[in-house]
Design a protein around this motif. Structure first.
Motif, short mmCIF file in Angstrom:
data_model
loop_
_atom_site.label_atom_id
_atom_site.label_comp_id
_atom_site.label_asym_id
_atom_site.label_seq_id
_atom_site.Cartn_x
_atom_site.Cartn_y
_atom_site.Cartn_z
N ALA A 22 10.96 -19.53 -33.63
CA ALA A 22 11.32 -19.35 -32.21
C ALA A 22 11.19 -17.88 -31.82
O ALA A 22 12.11 -17.28 -31.25
CB ALA A 22 12.71 -19.90 -31.91
N TYR A 23 10.02 -17.32 -32.12
CA TYR A 23 9.68 -15.93 -31.80
C TYR A 23 10.72 -14.96 -32.36
O TYR A 23 10.98 -13.90 -31.80
CB TYR A 23 9.54 -15.73 -30.28
N GLY A 24 11.33 -15.38 -33.49
CA GLY A 24 12.29 -14.51 -34.15
C GLY A 24 13.73 -14.80 -33.79
O GLY A 24 14.64 -14.22 -34.35
N THR A 69 -5.02 -28.20 -24.20
CA THR A 69 -5.84 -27.03 -24.43
C THR A 69 -4.93 -25.82 -24.36
O THR A 69 -3.86 -25.87 -23.74
CB THR A 69 -6.99 -26.92 -23.40
N HIS A 70 -5.34 -24.76 -25.03
CA HIS A 70 -4.57 -23.51 -24.96
C HIS A 70 -5.19 -22.71 -23.82
O HIS A 70 -6.20 -22.06 -23.99
CB HIS A 70 -4.69 -22.77 -26.30
N ALA A 71 -4.58 -22.81 -22.64
CA ALA A 71 -5.16 -22.23 -21.44
C ALA A 71 -4.50 -20.92 -21.06
O ALA A 71 -3.29 -20.78 -21.16
CB ALA A 71 -5.03 -23.22 -20.28
N PRO A 82 4.50 -8.17 -25.09
CA PRO A 82 5.92 -8.50 -25.23
C PRO A 82 6.19 -9.40 -26.44
O PRO A 82 7.29 -9.37 -26.99
CB PRO A 82 6.27 -9.22 -23.92
N TYR A 83 5.19 -10.16 -26.87
CA TYR A 83 5.36 -11.02 -28.06
C TYR A 83 5.60 -10.15 -29.30
O TYR A 83 6.49 -10.42 -30.09
CB TYR A 83 4.10 -11.87 -28.30
N GLU A 84 4.76 -9.13 -29.44
CA GLU A 84 4.88 -8.28 -30.61
C GLU A 84 6.21 -7.52 -30.59
O GLU A 84 6.86 -7.35 -31.63
CB GLU A 84 3.70 -7.30 -30.67
N ALA A 134 -0.46 -25.70 -19.94
CA ALA A 134 0.21 -24.46 -19.53
C ALA A 134 1.24 -23.96 -20.54
O ALA A 134 2.14 -24.69 -20.95
CB ALA A 134 0.89 -24.65 -18.18
N GLY A 135 1.10 -22.69 -20.92
CA GLY A 135 2.18 -21.95 -21.58
C GLY A 135 2.90 -21.15 -20.51
O GLY A 135 2.76 -21.43 -19.31
N SER A 136 3.64 -20.15 -20.92
CA SER A 136 4.47 -19.40 -19.96
C SER A 136 3.66 -18.80 -18.81
O SER A 136 4.12 -18.80 -17.66
CB SER A 136 5.20 -18.27 -20.69
N ALA A 137 2.47 -18.31 -19.09
CA ALA A 137 1.70 -17.59 -18.08
C ALA A 137 1.28 -18.49 -16.91
O ALA A 137 1.01 -17.98 -15.82
CB ALA A 137 0.46 -16.95 -18.71
N ARG A 175 4.18 -26.15 -22.02
CA ARG A 175 4.58 -25.68 -23.36
C ARG A 175 5.05 -24.23 -23.29
O ARG A 175 4.36 -23.33 -23.77
CB ARG A 175 3.40 -25.79 -24.33
N PRO A 176 6.21 -23.97 -22.71
CA PRO A 176 6.66 -22.58 -22.61
C PRO A 176 7.13 -22.02 -23.94
O PRO A 176 7.82 -22.70 -24.69
CB PRO A 176 7.83 -22.67 -21.62
N GLY A 177 6.76 -20.79 -24.21
CA GLY A 177 7.27 -20.07 -25.37
C GLY A 177 8.09 -18.90 -24.88
O GLY A 177 9.29 -19.00 -24.64
C1 PLP Z 1 2.11 -20.07 -28.52
C2 PLP Z 1 1.51 -21.14 -27.69
C3 PLP Z 1 2.10 -21.50 -26.46
C4 PLP Z 1 3.25 -20.73 -25.85
O1 PLP Z 1 2.80 -19.48 -25.38
P1 PLP Z 1 3.75 -18.55 -24.47
O2 PLP Z 1 2.81 -17.60 -23.85
O3 PLP Z 1 4.71 -17.89 -25.40
O4 PLP Z 1 4.43 -19.43 -23.50
C5 PLP Z 1 1.57 -22.57 -25.77
N1 PLP Z 1 0.50 -23.25 -26.25
C6 PLP Z 1 -0.10 -22.92 -27.42
C7 PLP Z 1 -1.27 -23.71 -27.87
C8 PLP Z 1 0.38 -21.85 -28.16
O5 PLP Z 1 -0.22 -21.54 -29.31
#
Ligand code: PLP
Length: 308
Positions: free
Chosen positions: A39-41, A148-150, A292-294, A173-176, A189-191
């Protein structure tokens, strides 16, 4: 990275929950929370337990991460593996309610019984299936879900163009991309959006001195300087910090200690905040010339974790 005994990493689980509640309210589709890399640490098992009622499932990078954090046992919610599948049997995935991502016919065939999810390449060019192979992979794996990782809305649309007519569940969608309605599709898929503002990293001054002439390895000049027991072996870099609530700079970083700028009233034992309380991941990322991840991964690993 080594954790310094002198640094406290406080994880605010209430803030993770309120971040998630805000995301849920905003997107109106399923939320698959990304808890990869512990969980990102912040600690995957604890974060998952504290937020399980707010999510539809978990995203991890590997099967091992889901097993180690005991995500299914703790939360009764399943996981998707985002990374490439390793050579293990379907039973391992099924036992832990984890579904692998697949990108080739061989992977899809081998993991068919584990309910594989198709990963489509829309530009990332790693661990993903080219659009030309989609039909064969979906058939081989009996896939009913694709992602997809978009990083752009166009990539999310591309997923819909390629897979939208197949009746599959789709997510991109991730966070962006949470703010972009057309990218939300059937799930997000928010991280990092879950973790922003939830971590406070602090330590205390072990020395507070008036400087005399050039100081440290770099022979820097300052009126006063303090020392903390956190260095680059603990993940720290030069950048902003707060000493007794005043914004200052980490002036020079050594292996296990660092010099910080201080004011005349600052004393040994006073608090130095390295992240949180007005010092955001993004501000540190700009100063550190990284993401910010790093920053989050470096500083969550810098000390002793506690939950508040
Ligand atoms: C890490 C990851 C995410 C989450 O990314 P964030 O920018 O932290 O929201 C979503 N999808 C995939 C495939 C990832 O590898």
């Amino acid at each position: 990275m080594n954790a310094s005994r002198s640094v406290t990493v406080s994880v605010d689980l209430g803030r993770v929950r309120s971040n998630l509640q805000q995301i849920r309210g905003q997107v109106g589709v399923e939320v698959w929370a990304v808890v990869k890399a512990d969980a990102y640490g912040l600690g995957a098992g604890t974060v998952a337990e504290a937020t399980a009622d707010l999510v539809d499932g978990w995203c991890v990078f590997s099967l091992e991460e889901a097993v180690e954090a005991r995500l299914w046992e703790r939360t009764a919610k399943g996981s998707i593996v985002l990374g490439p599948p390793v050579r293990v049997g379907c039973e391992d995935y099924r036992e832990h309610r984890v579904r692998p991502a697949v990108s080739t016919v061989e992977q899809a065939e081998a993991l068919r019984a584990a309910g594989p999810v198709l990963c489509l390449d829309t530009g990332m060019q790693r661990f993903a299936c080219p659009p030309t192979d989609v039909a064969a992979v979906v058939r081989a794996g009996d896939c009913v879900e694709a992602f997809t990782h978009a990083v752009t809305v166009e990539q999310a649309k591309r997923l819909q163009d390629v897979c939208g007519h197949r009746g599959m569940k789709l997510h991109a969608a991730g966070s962006a991309l949470l703010h972009h309605a057309p990218a939300r599709l059937d799930a997000v898929r928010p991280g990092i959006a879950m973790y922003r503002g939830a971590v406070r990293v602090a330590t205390r001054l072990v020395e507070a001195r008036q400087s005399h002439g050039p100081v440290g390895y770099e022979r820097f000049n300052a009126r006063r300087h303090g020392l903390i027991l956190c260095g680059y072996s603990n993940g720290l870099r030069k950048g902003p910090c707060f000493v007794n609530g005043c914004k200052h700079e980490v002036l020079e970083v050594g292996m296990q200690s660092a010099y910080v700028e201080i004011d005349a009233p600052d004393r040994v034992g006073d608090e130095v905040v390295l992240l949180g309380q007005g010092l955001a991941e993004d501000e540190l990322a700009a100063a550190w010339r990284t993401t910010p991840y790093e920053v989050l991964l470096a500083l969550t690993g810098s000390g002793q974790r506690q939950y508040v």
